[in-house]
Write an enzyme that holds these catalytic residues in place. Structure first.
Site: not given
Length: 358
Positions: A217, A220
């Site tokens: 990830h 973001e």
């Protein structure tokens, strides 16, 4: 808010899935960004909580889906607390198998040909005989669910960036042990504001040597610098989210040039406060830059919408036509770890879908 009964896999998709264009349920696609507990149906959460006498807060029972934000660490803590509560209802092998079977059924109903489901075994090992035993259980449950539904299922083992990097190395060695036996990638999840990406590079090197995809990830909550570090330090071939790479044109050009697939999850971007509305998610910016995009649902249990709803939003909110939606489906298939012959077959099925009359 009245609770929504999502026992049907068509939850949160609505009539727009079949209006104003071809049926999006019939569009062949791959789902590359789905977390294990987060894939659970809300109705199943309630069933298991009642069965195992787990007390759920109103935000997970009567006021579902919960109102969330991760704009600060307090907001992320609340999100993580709800996720941990949901995970706590998984008490038996039957519970795990039910979750996997239902996730596969929901994917099949929405046109998915392939699912890569992400799990951190260390969050379940204490209850299921250790991380190896739990991984064995998940992989066998995936095999059975795949046979039951026809959806191909693979597993991504993910480390937790809020824990010590040595824990990540343990999980990387576990993932490497199962490379070629159902585990296809190694990830890094949880709050981007915690930990230092570079410190996890040794764990990703272990996974890389085993031939596993690097799928952390990034990009973001912390913006483009996080995405860049995932590329440089972890040799990412896909990025979970990566949406804020749009804030750095040079980075965006690099991602497009290196054909790094971004697993874009519009519903979670809005629910966690990264963008105020669905219309603000810069999906068209990514597509215009030539970035490979695979839409994902992330954690439907907490965000209230599954994969089909992401395609419906792309059509209804971003104005994507069927050719552009087909390109998103191709991107998801191309970015997957499915065998080449299956990717070729599914890509041809996308063309068949596009050739049908709306």
């Amino acid at each position: 808010m009245e609770p929504v009964d999502d026992a049907s896999p068509a939850v949160s998709t609505g009539p727009a899935a079949t209006t104003s264009g071809r049926d999006l349920r019939a569009l062949p696609k791959a789902h590359l960004h789905l977390h294990f507990t987060g894939s659970m149906r809300h109705s199943t959460l309630l069933d298991l909580a009642d069965e195992h006498d787990v007390r759920l807060p109103d935000s997970l029972r009567n006021e579902w889906p919960p109102q969330l934000s991760a704009a600060d660490e307090k907001g992320w803590f609340r999100f993580q607390r709800l996720y941990d509560l949901a995970r706590s209802v998984l008490r038996t092998e039957a519970d795990v198998r039910r979750l996997m079977r239902e996730a596969a059924e929901d994917e099949a109903a929405e046109g998915s040909r392939w699912l890569e489901i992400q799990v951190d075994p260390s969050g379940y090992g204490a209850r299921f005989g250790g991380i190896t035993a739990f991984t064995d259980l998940v992989l066998d449950a995936a095999r059975v669910a795949s046979e039951h539904t026809g959806v191909g299922i693979a597993v991504v083992i993910a480390a937790n960036r809020t824990k010590h990097p040595l824990d990540a190395r343990t999980l990387a060695r576990l993932a490497a042990k199962y490379a070629g036996r159902g585990v296809v990638g190694f990830g890094l999840s949880n709050d981007e504001r915690r930990g230092t990406i570079h410190d996890f590079a040794p764990a990703f090197s272990i996974a890389h040597r085993a031939g596993l995809l690097s799928v952390p990830h990034g990009g973001e909550l912390l913006g483009p610098d996080s995405a860049r570090s995932c590329l440089n330090d972890l040799r990412a071939r896909r990025l979970g989210h990566g949406i804020r790479a749009t804030e750095d044109p040079a980075l965006l050009e690099r991602i497009a040039g290196e054909e790094v697939t971004l697993e874009v999850c519009p519903a979670s971007n809005v629910s966690l406060g990264v963008y105020p509305t669905s219309a603000d998610v810069p999906l068209r910016t990514l597509l215009a830059a030539g970035v490979p995009v695979a839409l994902g649902a992330d954690d439907p249990l907490l965000f209230g919408s599954r994969l089909l709803a992401q395609y419906t939003t792309a059509r209804a909110t971003h104005g994507l036509d069927d050719a552009e939606l087909a390109a998103l489906a191709r991107g998801s298939i191309h970015g997957s770890s499915a065998p080449p012959e299956l990717r070729k077959q599914w890509a041809e099925e996308v063309e068949d879908w596009l050739a049908t009359t709306p």
